[in-house]
Design a protein around this motif. Structure first.
Motif, short mmCIF file in Angstrom:
data_model
loop_
_atom_site.label_atom_id
_atom_site.label_comp_id
_atom_site.label_asym_id
_atom_site.label_seq_id
_atom_site.Cartn_x
_atom_site.Cartn_y
_atom_site.Cartn_z
N CYS A 10 0.86 10.48 -4.17
CA CYS A 10 -0.36 9.66 -4.13
C CYS A 10 -1.52 10.30 -4.88
N SER B 36 -0.22 5.52 -4.25
CA SER B 36 -1.14 4.60 -3.57
C SER B 36 -2.19 4.14 -4.57
N HIS C 86 -5.16 2.80 -3.39
CA HIS C 86 -6.40 2.73 -2.62
C HIS C 86 -7.56 3.07 -3.56
N ASN D 167 0.87 -1.18 0.00
CA ASN D 167 0.00 0.00 0.00
C ASN D 167 0.90 1.23 0.00
N GLY D 168 0.30 2.39 -0.05
CA GLY D 168 1.09 3.62 -0.11
C GLY D 168 1.89 3.86 1.16
N GLY E 36 0.51 -0.01 -3.57
CA GLY E 36 1.33 1.19 -3.63
C GLY E 36 2.53 0.97 -4.54
#
Ligand SMILES: *Cc1c(COP(=O)(O)O)cnc(C)c1O
Length: 388
Positions: free
Chosen positions: A162, A191, A193, A58-59, A204
């Motif tokens: 991001c 990211s 998400h 993930n980020g 990420g």
């Protein structure tokens, strides 16, 4: 007019091609650590125009990999903006470093590089170690200026990009600098998400042009273990042999999600174009609407968020909810979070960030927002502000 279901401020777009890509990987030999990872990294690097890309869980994991690769240590001081997601600051804390903030420029809501300079100049050289600027809302930070500061004061730069895949700014030589391209920052992170431009659920990426950092990121992402004989302390031990050379983590992004990322990446330019089209319409309507204030924009803005500022933000937020529009606030200033207040930061430390926070609201901004939905959002805002 009553819209149901509600309109969120951001959401993912999943197509049948995305579903097929994930299914094909589920039916393949590899759910993780297979060929989709390197392919996603290759295509993402090409899209951003950078030499190396390293996929991460993930980020936030991407940010942690960056502070690890840069050897952030207890007591080291790093500067970031108070108007960002907490992870931009937390990644310094994971390594025991100290987070410092510089206030924002109220016209852009980006970190004010003049404030950064003042902070740097008020301490001896070597007092600060790094800078984490954020391309907030998708508006690219002027990294050329940030780089000059970093070189002058001996800092590294992690660009938190991001919000800005596909975003860019034009430097003083007339060159387009794409967010995350590694020309000016040492490292950049993205990211995936679901509210971000490219969605893999969790996901990420770190990008860099520096080979030394790239190799450390690969090692740190997989427990600090290498399987490459060329990098081993003790090669020729047998085909099974691997070496753990430092304390790393499992921050991998599985093949299933990389396959989704590759599929999403094919539509990145379309999504960005639609975001910019939506922004143009909002800009036109709100420029002529008393009571609504906008931030400065630029042609290279990537529009992760579309932000307005109004006198009664709480009122507008609540009113829009009654209209099934789920706007959001980005962000509660990081230095006002109880965790950071325990570290000594307090209300009043960053007046521009705090004033911005009192008035900001992010309106729906995502590629599948329809024209009709956007008109509805605009009319609801108009209804609220015209009441005075
Ligand atoms: C989303 C985001 C992150 C963290 O990314 P996750 O994938 O949610 O861990 C970090 N910084 C900014 C500015 C973000 O918007």
């Amino acid at each position: 007019m009553f819209l149901s279901p509600p309109i969120p401020y951001g959401r993912q777009h999943i197509t049948e091609a995305d579903e097929q890509a994930v299914l094909a990987t589920l039916r393949s030999d590899f759910l993780t650590q297979g060929p989709q990872v390197a392919e996603f990294e290759r295509q993402f690097a090409e899209y951003i125009g950078v030499r190396y890309a390293v996929a991460a869980s993930n980020g936030t994991a991407a940010l942690h990999l960056c502070t690890l690769a840069l050897n952030v240590q207890a007591g080291q001081r790093v500067i970031t903006t108070p108007i960002t997601f907490a992870a931009s600051a937390n990644c310094v804390r994971y390594c025991g470093g100290e987070v410092h903030f510089a206030d924002i420029d109220p016209s852009t809501a980006l970190i004010d590089l003049k404030a950064v300079r003042r902070l740097l100049e008020s301490h001896p050289r070597g007092h600060f170690h790094g800078l984490i600027p954020v391309d907030f809302a998708g508006l690219p930070v002027n990294l050329e200026e940030a780089r000059q500061l970093a070189d002058e004061f001996g800092l590294w730069i992690i660009e938190d990009a991001c919000h800005a895949p596909g975003g860019s700014f034009v430097d003083s030589h007339g060159q387009e600098q794409r967010c995350g391209n590694g020309q000016l920052a040492d490292l950049a992170i993205f990211s995936f998400h679901p509210v971000k431009h490219i969605a893999t659920g969790e996901g990420g990426m770190v990008t860099t042009n520096r080979r030394d950092l790239y190799e450390r990121l690969l090692l740190l992402r997989t427990h600090g273990i290498t399987k490459d004989p060329a990098h081993m302390h003790r090669p020729d031990q047998g085909g099974w042999y691997m070496e753990m050379q430092e304390l790393g983590y499992n921050y991998r992004l599985p093949d299933m999600l990389c396959a989704l990322g590759i599929s999403q990446l094919q539509r990145a330019d379309d999504g960005l174009a639609r975001r910019r089209e939506l922004a143009r319409r909002y800009d036109e309507e709100f420029a002529a609407m008393p009571g609504v204030q906008l931030l400065q924009t630029s042609v290279g803005h990537a529009y992760h968020l579309y932000i307005v500022q109004v006198a009664d933000r709480r009122g507008l937020y609540d009113f829009l909810r009654t209209k099934q529009i789920f706007a959001q606030v980005h962000y509660i200033p990081v230095h006002l979070m109880p965790y950071y207040q325990e570290l000594g930061w307090k209300a009043g430390d960053f007046p521009h960030a705090e004033a911005y926070y009192e008035h900001c609201l992010s309106l729906p901004m995502f590629p599948t927002l329809t024209d009709a939905e956007q008109v509805y959002v605009i009319e609801c805002v108009r209804e609220f502000v015209s009441r005075g």
